[in-house]
Structures are given as structure tokens and as C-alpha cells.
Design a protein around this motif. Structure first.
Motif, PDB file in Angstrom:
ATOM      1  N   GLY A 202      15.334   1.278 -13.352  1.00 42.76           N
ATOM      2  CA  GLY A 202      15.912  -0.140 -13.806  1.00 42.76           C
ATOM      3  C   GLY A 202      15.066  -1.247 -14.066  1.00 42.76           C
ATOM      4  N   ASP A 203      13.770  -0.533 -14.320  1.00 44.14           N
ATOM      5  CA  ASP A 203      12.653  -1.791 -14.592  1.00 44.14           C
ATOM      6  C   ASP A 203      12.780  -2.829 -13.615  1.00 44.14           C
ATOM      7  OD1 ASP A 203      10.526  -3.004 -15.990  1.00 44.14           O
ATOM      8  OD2 ASP A 203      11.817  -3.934 -17.469  1.00 44.14           O
ATOM      9  N   ALA A 204      13.016  -2.528 -12.372  1.00 44.40           N
ATOM     10  CA  ALA A 204      12.888  -3.506 -11.521  1.00 44.40           C
ATOM     11  C   ALA A 204      11.743  -3.850 -10.814  1.00 44.40           C
ATOM     12  CB  ALA A 204      14.074  -2.949 -10.309  1.00 44.40           C
ATOM     13  N   ARG A 205      11.707  -4.862  -9.827  1.00 45.96           N
ATOM     14  CA  ARG A 205      10.585  -5.235  -9.145  1.00 45.96           C
ATOM     15  C   ARG A 205      10.939  -4.945  -7.396  1.00 45.96           C
ATOM     16  NH1 ARG A 205       6.835  -9.362  -7.925  1.00 45.96           N
ATOM     17  NH2 ARG A 205       5.587  -8.610  -6.003  1.00 45.96           N
ATOM     18  N   LEU A 206       9.902  -3.869  -7.203  1.00 49.37           N
ATOM     19  CA  LEU A 206       9.892  -3.164  -5.862  1.00 49.37           C
ATOM     20  C   LEU A 206       9.413  -3.977  -4.900  1.00 49.37           C
ATOM     21  CD1 LEU A 206      11.241  -1.107  -3.870  1.00 49.37           C
ATOM     22  CD2 LEU A 206       9.449   0.274  -4.621  1.00 49.37           C
ATOM     23  N   VAL A 207      10.090  -4.512  -3.895  1.00 47.90           N
ATOM     24  CA  VAL A 207       9.237  -5.619  -3.112  1.00 47.90           C
ATOM     25  C   VAL A 207       9.255  -4.887  -1.462  1.00 47.90           C
ATOM     26  CG1 VAL A 207       9.407  -7.798  -1.712  1.00 47.90           C
ATOM     27  CG2 VAL A 207      10.196  -7.212  -4.094  1.00 47.90           C
ATOM     28  N   ALA A 208       8.163  -4.645  -0.834  1.00 46.48           N
ATOM     29  CA  ALA A 208       8.006  -4.061   0.498  1.00 46.48           C
ATOM     30  C   ALA A 208       8.345  -5.125   1.382  1.00 46.48           C
ATOM     31  CB  ALA A 208       6.655  -3.570   0.859  1.00 46.48           C
TER      32      ALA A 208
ATOM     33  N   ALA B 293       0.883  -1.295  -0.076  1.00 47.16           N
ATOM     34  CA  ALA B 293      -0.213  -0.058  -0.083  1.00 47.16           C
ATOM     35  C   ALA B 293       0.967   1.201  -0.002  1.00 47.16           C
ATOM     36  CB  ALA B 293      -0.879  -0.074   1.284  1.00 47.16           C
ATOM     37  N   GLY B 294       1.880   1.153   0.581  1.00 40.59           N
ATOM     38  CA  GLY B 294       2.925   2.427   0.630  1.00 40.59           C
ATOM     39  C   GLY B 294       3.374   2.573  -0.573  1.00 40.59           C
ATOM     40  N   ILE B 295       3.666   1.564  -1.661  1.00 43.56           N
ATOM     41  CA  ILE B 295       4.042   1.694  -2.891  1.00 43.56           C
ATOM     42  C   ILE B 295       2.858   2.300  -3.874  1.00 43.56           C
ATOM     43  CG2 ILE B 295       4.908   0.483  -4.966  1.00 43.56           C
ATOM     44  CD1 ILE B 295       6.360  -1.377  -3.056  1.00 43.56           C
ATOM     45  N   ASP B 296       1.616   1.689  -3.594  1.00 47.19           N
ATOM     46  CA  ASP B 296       0.552   1.824  -4.495  1.00 47.19           C
ATOM     47  C   ASP B 296      -0.066   3.457  -4.342  1.00 47.19           C
ATOM     48  OD1 ASP B 296       0.819  -0.585  -5.626  1.00 47.19           O
ATOM     49  OD2 ASP B 296      -0.586  -1.552  -4.117  1.00 47.19           O
ATOM     50  N   LEU B 297       0.145   3.522  -3.116  1.00 49.87           N
ATOM     51  CA  LEU B 297      -0.555   5.090  -2.423  1.00 49.87           C
ATOM     52  C   LEU B 297       0.429   6.158  -2.455  1.00 49.87           C
ATOM     53  CD1 LEU B 297      -2.797   3.705   0.291  1.00 49.87           C
ATOM     54  CD2 LEU B 297      -3.564   4.188  -2.275  1.00 49.87           C
ATOM     55  N   ASP B 298       1.827   5.624  -2.631  1.00 46.27           N
ATOM     56  CA  ASP B 298       2.873   6.419  -2.549  1.00 46.27           C
ATOM     57  C   ASP B 298       2.799   7.178  -0.875  1.00 46.27           C
ATOM     58  OD1 ASP B 298       5.264   8.093  -3.149  1.00 46.27           O
ATOM     59  OD2 ASP B 298       3.952   9.793  -3.826  1.00 46.27           O
ATOM     60  N   ARG B 299       2.813   6.260   0.026  1.00 45.93           N
ATOM     61  CA  ARG B 299       2.906   6.707   1.501  1.00 45.93           C
ATOM     62  C   ARG B 299       3.895   6.122   2.228  1.00 45.93           C
ATOM     63  NH1 ARG B 299      -3.319   5.715   3.364  1.00 45.93           N
ATOM     64  NH2 ARG B 299      -2.527   5.928   5.222  1.00 45.93           N
ATOM     65  N   VAL B 300       4.585   6.892   2.914  1.00 44.91           N
ATOM     66  CA  VAL B 300       5.751   6.274   3.648  1.00 44.91           C
ATOM     67  C   VAL B 300       5.428   5.533   4.619  1.00 44.91           C
ATOM     68  CG1 VAL B 300       7.208   8.566   2.798  1.00 44.91           C
ATOM     69  CG2 VAL B 300       6.139   8.413   5.153  1.00 44.91           C
ATOM     70  N   VAL B 301       6.595   4.834   5.299  1.00 42.08           N
ATOM     71  CA  VAL B 301       6.380   4.258   6.602  1.00 42.08           C
ATOM     72  C   VAL B 301       5.979   5.091   7.737  1.00 42.08           C
ATOM     73  CG1 VAL B 301       7.981   2.381   5.737  1.00 42.08           C
ATOM     74  CG2 VAL B 301       8.849   4.282   7.064  1.00 42.08           C
ATOM     75  N   GLY B 302       5.540   4.567   8.821  1.00 45.03           N
ATOM     76  CA  GLY B 302       4.949   5.402   9.777  1.00 45.03           C
ATOM     77  C   GLY B 302       5.723   5.731  11.035  1.00 45.03           C
TER      78      GLY B 302
ATOM     79  N   ASP C  78      11.316   7.916  -2.071  1.00 48.66           N
ATOM     80  CA  ASP C  78      11.126   8.240  -3.556  1.00 48.66           C
ATOM     81  C   ASP C  78      12.431   7.755  -4.223  1.00 48.66           C
ATOM     82  OD1 ASP C  78       8.966   9.809  -2.904  1.00 48.66           O
ATOM     83  OD2 ASP C  78       9.990  11.748  -2.580  1.00 48.66           O
ATOM     84  N   ARG C  79      13.461   7.606  -3.618  1.00 50.09           N
ATOM     85  CA  ARG C  79      14.878   6.851  -4.251  1.00 50.09           C
ATOM     86  C   ARG C  79      14.399   5.433  -4.784  1.00 50.09           C
ATOM     87  NH1 ARG C  79      20.806   4.810  -2.715  1.00 50.09           N
ATOM     88  NH2 ARG C  79      21.640   5.416  -4.606  1.00 50.09           N
ATOM     89  N   LEU C  80      13.810   4.810  -3.923  1.00 52.99           N
ATOM     90  CA  LEU C  80      13.589   3.359  -4.439  1.00 52.99           C
ATOM     91  C   LEU C  80      12.535   3.272  -5.391  1.00 52.99           C
ATOM     92  CD1 LEU C  80      13.204   1.776  -0.757  1.00 52.99           C
ATOM     93  CD2 LEU C  80      14.891   1.432  -2.619  1.00 52.99           C
ATOM     94  N   THR C  81      11.401   4.205  -5.490  1.00 56.17           N
ATOM     95  CA  THR C  81      10.571   4.350  -6.432  1.00 56.17           C
ATOM     96  C   THR C  81      11.065   4.803  -7.645  1.00 56.17           C
ATOM     97  OG1 THR C  81       9.499   6.343  -5.941  1.00 56.17           O
ATOM     98  CG2 THR C  81       8.492   4.426  -5.002  1.00 56.17           C
ATOM     99  N   ARG C  82      12.143   5.543  -7.688  1.00 59.85           N
ATOM    100  CA  ARG C  82      12.906   6.160  -8.710  1.00 59.85           C
ATOM    101  C   ARG C  82      13.635   4.957  -9.378  1.00 59.85           C
ATOM    102  NH1 ARG C  82      15.166   9.807  -6.597  1.00 59.85           N
ATOM    103  NH2 ARG C  82      17.561   8.995  -6.593  1.00 59.85           N
TER     104      ARG C  82
END
Length: 263
Positions: A235-241, A201-210, A226-230
Motif C-alpha cells: 500500500g506504499d504506507a508509512r508503518l509506525v511502531a 528497530a523491530g521494523i529495521d531489523l525485522d525482529r518481533v516484539v518481546g 510480517d502482515r504489517l510489513t507486507r
């Protein structure tokens, strides 16, 4: 380039959503405690070590660390890390090098096994300095996990190569020296956020950890997110929470190559 990877679930935590997502509710989530095994040309690499189950068992389990949500659940009656490695034909001495994203107790609990086996452990210099000189139990740091002269630390200062195909990605904020991991295989590039992003949800909603260890680091939580999403886009990568109950257990990881053996 790494040859392949294995995702390990070492425990399940009971955590309020608000801990893992800024503005989240008090709803209790059952979140995985994650680690990653990566097969590389230099051998097996272990990323993170989970929780020391001993403090949550027996007649007087340590309830204060998790109150009021509840105690963690473990998948085995034995040691979570040792048993998870054994499931893949490994023991701590088979690890060529390890890393720990940060020193909260649900990531540092298996360090004693690596110390006993003489395994080198990568950590950000800022993280170890904070853990040794500023952090305490109230910050979820337990010195008995990491204040051990037998641990062979390799101190990193920002982004660094851990092993062929395995990179440390500096993502401070949640803790002063938090780092995430980039694993590059023939099939794809993976970005394991660890606690820089807890939930899908943090990725999908662009919300940071609490949560973050120091108030002055709050802006870094956003910049690391923001760095990780960039990096994911570039890098056409898969970001894993790092603690997501929806995406972690069924993570679609290709099988190891046929010559990828556990020993």
C-alpha cells in the motif's frame, strides 16, 4: 478517506528493551504511550485511550505493574486523555467513535471517559473475551478499566471499517485479539502497528516484539509482524511502531485542513 490526524502522547513508560524487542537487552527505554485522533466525515475518531494515571499517583502508587523499571511519567497533573483532548479543543463527548487495540492497562485507561460520554468503542471479539474470561493482573489486564456495562462495545471479527478512512487491521499475537489501525488520508496511508511492533528497530531489523499473553500465540506475533510489513509495501504506507521513542514524538504528520476544526 480521512481528512487528517493528530498524534497524542499520553505518557512515557520505563520499559526494558527486551519487552519491546525479542532478544533485546535489559536497557531501560523511555517509551511513549500513544493514541491517535482522526478527523473523518463522521467526526472525530479516537484510537486507543492510554493509562489511568490515578493508580500511579498519591502516597501508594502501584509500583508492581512496572517494577523494576519505574513508574510512568505523565505530561499533565490531570487526566492524560482528557487533558490531551482539551489541548485540541475536544472533550470525550466530541468523539464520534473510538477503538482500543487491546486491553493492556496502558491502552485501556481512558475507557471510563468514553463510557460516561456514551461513545461506541470498537474492539476485537477475541480480545474482549480473553480479557473477561482468561486474563488478569499478571497479564497486564486490569478489569476495573474495561469491565463496565456502560461501555458501548462494537465487537469486530478481524479486519473491519471503523469509520471512513479508518480501518481495523487484525494483528493477533501480542494479545489474542490485538489489532492495528490503517488510516488513509489524501497525503498518504498510515499503518499504526500499536503493540504488534513496538520499536522502529523491530521494523529495521525485522525482529518481533518481546512479549505475548499466551504461549500458543507466539507464532502469531511473527505472522502479524510480517502482515504489517507486507501491507506497508503493497500500500506504499508509512508503518509506525507503537511505542518507539525515536519515531513517535517527531512523527511528520501533515497539518489538518483549514476547515478541520475541533468541534
Amino acid at each position: 478517506m480521512a481528512e487528517g490526524l493528530i498524534c497524542l502522547t499520553l505518557a512515557w513508560d520505563q520499559m526494558p528493551e527486551s519487552v519491546s524487542l525479542e532478544g533485546g537487552s535489559d536497557r531501560i527505554l523511555r517509551e511513549p504511550v500513544c493514541a491517535i485522533l482522526v478527523l473523518t466525515s463522521m467526526g472525530w475518531v479516537l484510537l486507543d485511550t492510554g493509562t489511568d494515571a490515578r493508580r500511579f499517583r498519591g502516597e501508594n502508587p502501584d509500583r508492581d505493574l512496572y517494577a523494576p523499571a519505574g513508574l510512568p511519567e505523565f505530561l499533565t497533573d490531570g487526566d492524560p486523555l482528557v487533558d490531551a483532548l482539551a489541548d485540541h479543543g475536544l472533550e470525550p463527548s466530541d468523539i464520534a467513535v473510538a477503538a482500543v487495540s487491546h486491553l493492556h492497562f496502558d491502552h485501556s485507561g481512558g475507557l471510563r471517559h468514553l463510557a460516561a460520554a456514551g461513545v461506541e468503542v470498537c474492539i476485537q471479539r477475541n480480545e474482549l473475551e480473553f480479557a473477561m474470561n482468561g486474563a488478569g493482573r499478571e497479564d497486564a489486564y486490569l478489569r476495573e478499566d474495561y469491565d463496565d456495562p456502560a461501555i458501548r462495545w462494537r465487537l469486530l471479527d478481524g479486519d473491519a471499517v471503523i469509520a471512513p478512512g479508518v480501518d481495523a487491521v487484525s494483528t493477533p499475537g501480542h494479545t489474542p485479539g490485538h489489532m492495528s489501525y490503517r488510516v488513509t488520508t489524501a497525503e498518504r496511508t498510515w499503518l499504526f502497528a500499536m503493540d504488534a511492533i513496538d520499536l522502529q528497530a523491530g521494523i529495521d531489523l525485522d525482529r518481533v516484539v518481546g512479549t505475548w499473553a499466551r504461549e500458543q500465540d507466539a507464532p502469531l506475533v511473527r505472522s502479524s509482524h510480517d502482515r504489517l510489513t507486507r501491507l506497508t509495501r503493497e500500500g506504499d504506507a508509512r508503518l509506525v511502531a507503537g511505542h518507539c521513542p525515536e519515531t513517535w514524538p517527531p512523527l511528520d504528520v501533515p497539518p489538518l485542513p483549514r476547515n478541520g476544526t475541533a468541534r
